[in-house]
Design an enzyme around this catalytic site. Structure first.
Site, PDB file in Angstrom:
ATOM      1  N   TYR A  52      17.275  29.501   8.022  1.00  0.00           N
ATOM      2  CA  TYR A  52      16.084  30.238   8.462  1.00  0.00           C
ATOM      3  C   TYR A  52      16.066  30.368   9.980  1.00  0.00           C
ATOM      4  O   TYR A  52      16.383  29.415  10.705  1.00  0.00           O
ATOM      5  CB  TYR A  52      14.818  29.524   8.010  1.00  0.00           C
ATOM      6  CG  TYR A  52      14.509  29.682   6.535  1.00  0.00           C
ATOM      7  CD1 TYR A  52      14.260  30.936   5.984  1.00  0.00           C
ATOM      8  CD2 TYR A  52      14.476  28.570   5.694  1.00  0.00           C
ATOM      9  CE1 TYR A  52      13.972  31.081   4.634  1.00  0.00           C
ATOM     10  CE2 TYR A  52      14.194  28.701   4.344  1.00  0.00           C
ATOM     11  CZ  TYR A  52      13.942  29.960   3.821  1.00  0.00           C
ATOM     12  OH  TYR A  52      13.670  30.100   2.486  1.00  0.00           O
ATOM     13  N   ARG A  59     -10.320   0.410  15.667  1.00  0.00           N
ATOM     14  CA  ARG A  59     -10.185   1.255  14.485  1.00  0.00           C
ATOM     15  C   ARG A  59     -11.197   0.790  13.441  1.00  0.00           C
ATOM     16  O   ARG A  59     -12.109   1.526  13.083  1.00  0.00           O
ATOM     17  CB  ARG A  59      -8.746   1.200  13.965  1.00  0.00           C
ATOM     18  CG  ARG A  59      -8.424   2.249  12.924  1.00  0.00           C
ATOM     19  CD  ARG A  59      -6.952   2.256  12.566  1.00  0.00           C
ATOM     20  NE  ARG A  59      -6.508   0.985  11.974  1.00  0.00           N
ATOM     21  CZ  ARG A  59      -5.268   0.777  11.525  1.00  0.00           C
ATOM     22  NH1 ARG A  59      -4.360   1.747  11.617  1.00  0.00           N
ATOM     23  NH2 ARG A  59      -4.940  -0.388  10.994  1.00  0.00           N
ATOM     24  N   LYS A  80       0.843  -1.202   0.000  1.00  0.00           N
ATOM     25  CA  LYS A  80       0.000   0.000   0.000  1.00  0.00           C
ATOM     26  C   LYS A  80       0.878   1.253   0.000  1.00  0.00           C
ATOM     27  O   LYS A  80       2.085   1.188   0.222  1.00  0.00           O
ATOM     28  CB  LYS A  80      -0.916  -0.005   1.229  1.00  0.00           C
ATOM     29  CG  LYS A  80      -0.181   0.007   2.559  1.00  0.00           C
ATOM     30  CD  LYS A  80      -1.154  -0.076   3.724  1.00  0.00           C
ATOM     31  CE  LYS A  80      -0.393  -0.080   5.061  1.00  0.00           C
ATOM     32  NZ  LYS A  80      -1.311  -0.102   6.210  1.00  0.00           N
TER      33      LYS A  80
END
Length: 362
Positions: free
Chosen positions: A253, A130, A35
Site C-alpha cells: 500500500y 491515577r 489481567k
C-alpha cells in the site's frame, strides 16, 4: 490446510519466569497478574499452569475474576480496579475475591453489606495520580473500615510510575510515601515486575509480577533474556508467496517500499487483523530458518511483505514474528511501543497452541 498463523505458548517458560520472580523476593507472596486474558496468552490456561506454584492471581476487574472462578481456580484473586458497583461487591463476597478500594463510593457500597467477610486493599496514591487515596486519608479510612462487620483483613497497595527506570528518584519518593504509613502496621504491596527486579526495598508482603511472567523485560533498554526471562509466546506464520522484483518497482500500500536492487519479496500470512502491529516499519525483523529478514513496506490487514533477497526461502517456510529466537522487546522497539501491547492485541483469529501444560486447579 488451515492458515498457519499461531501463537505457541510455552507454559514451562511461564512457570520458570514465575519462580524467578519469587526468587527475587523470597519473603514475599507473589500474585501472578493475569489481567487482559493473561496479557493475550490465555487466562484459564495460564492460571491452570501456575496454580500448583502461585500464591494467588491479580486481575483488573470482577468479570475477569469470574472467568477464573468458573474455571475452577480456587486460589486468592485480587481485583486491582475494585468493584464498579454494589452488585460487584456482593459478587466479590460470593466468590471470595479480594477488592482494591480507591474511592469513597466503593467504601459506601461496603457499608450496605450485612454478611460475609471481605479482604480489601486500600489503594494509596503515592504519586502516580491515577487511582487511590492520599496517604493523609488512609488512617481515617482504616478506622472506618475496621468498624464494618464485613471487612476482614485490610492491606495497603500502591503502584510505581517509573519503576522501568531504576535510577529515577521518583521511585524512592513513592516508597517514602508508603513508609510514612508504617505506624498503621498493615501489610503492603507495591512491586510490579520492574520493582521486583530492581527495588528490593519495595517488595513488601506481596509482589505482583506481570509482564516478566510472559518473558518480556519490564526495564527500559533491556531484553527479557538479559535478566534471565524466557519467552512464553512465540508468534509464527508462514511464507505464502514469493516474488522476484526489479529496481524501480514498489511493494505494498502507498508504494511503501521501493526496490533498489534485484530482490525477492516473501509474503507472510499475518497482519494487523491478527494483531501484528501496523506500526511495524520497514526494517522490523522477522526470523526465518534462524536468520533475520526485514519487513519491506506497510503491514496489511492479513499479510506482511519481507525482503528475503539472498536467502534460501521457500513457500511454506515458518516465519517467527517474535518469541524464541527473536525478542518481542526488539520488535516492540521497532514499532515504538512495548511488548505488553504486542501480546495483548493478538486477536482471536490467531490459534493458541499450548506446550508444557500442567492443568491443576487450586
Amino acid at each position: 490446510m488451515a492458515r498457519a498463523t499461531r501463537a505457541i505458548i510455552n507454559l514451562h517458560a511461564l512457570r520458570d519466569n514465575y519462580q524467578l520472580a519469587k526468587k527475587q523476593a523470597p519473603d514475599s507472596r507473589a500474585y501472578a497478574v493475569v489481567k487482559a486474558n493473561a496479557y493475550g496468552h490465555g487466562v484459564v490456561e495460564v492460571a491452570n499452569a501456575l496454580s500448583a506454584d502461585a500464591d494467588g492471581f491479580a486481575v483488573a476487574c470482577v468479570d475477569e475474576a469470574i472467568i477464573l472462578r468458573q474455571a475452577g481456580i480456587l486460589l486468592p484473586i485480587l481485583v486491582l480496579e475494585g468493584a464498579m458497583d454494589k452488585a460487584e461487591c456482593l459478587t466479590a463476597l460470593e466468590l471470595d475475591l479480594e477488592l482494591a478500594l480507591h474511592h469513597l463510593q466503593q467504601v459506601d457500597w461496603l457499608k450496605d453489606l450485612d454478611s460475609g467477610v471481605l479482604k480489601v486493599w486500600i489503594k494509596v496514591d503515592s504519586g502516580m495520580h491515577r487511582l487511590g487515596f492520599s496517604s493523609s486519608e488512609v488512617p481515617a479510612l482504616v478506622s472506618q473500615l475496621r468498624a464494618l462487620s464485613v471487612i476482614g483483613e485490610i492491606q495497603l497497595m500502591s503502584h510505581f510510575a517509573c519503576a522501568d527506570e531504576p535510577s529515577n528518584p521518583f521511585n524512592l519518593q513513592q516508597i517514602k510515601t508508603i513508609q510514612t504509613l508504617e505506624p498503621i502496621k498493615l501489610n503492603w504491596s507495591m512491586s510490579n515486575s520492574a520493582a521486583i527486579l530492581t527495588l528490593p526495598q519495595a517488595h513488601g508482603s506481596l509482589i505482583r509480577p506481570g509482564i516478566m511472567l510472559y518473558g518480556a523485560s519490564p526495564i527500559q533498554h533491556q531484553q527479557g533474556a538479559d535478566i534471565g526471562l524466557q519467552p512464553v509466546m512465540t508468534l509464527q506464520s508462514e511464507v505464502i508467496a514469493l516474488h522476484q522484483l526489479s529496481p524501480g518497482e514498489t511493494v505494498g500500500y502507498g508504494q511503501g517500499f521501493l526496490i533498489e536492487r534485484p530482490s525477492i519479496i516473501a509474503v507472510v500470512a499475518i497482519g494487523y487483523g491478527d494483531g501484528y502491529p501496523r506500526a511495524a516499519r520497514t526494517g522490523t525483523p522477522v526470523l526465518i530458518k534462524g536468520k533475520q529478514y526485514p519487513i519491506a513496506g506497510r503491514v496489511s490487514m492479513d499479510m506482511i511483505t519481507i525482503d528475503v533477497t539472498g536467502g534460501d526461502i521457500s513457500i511454506g517456510d515458518t516465519v517467527t514474528l517474535w518469541g524464541t529466537g527473536l525478542s518481542a522487546d526488539i520488535v516492540a522497539e521497532q514499532c515504538n511501543t512495548i511488548a505488553y501491547e504486542l501480546f495483548c492485541q493478538i486477536t482471536n483469529r490467531v490459534k493458541r497452541q499450548y506446550v508444557g501444560s500442567i492443568l491443576t486447579n487450586r
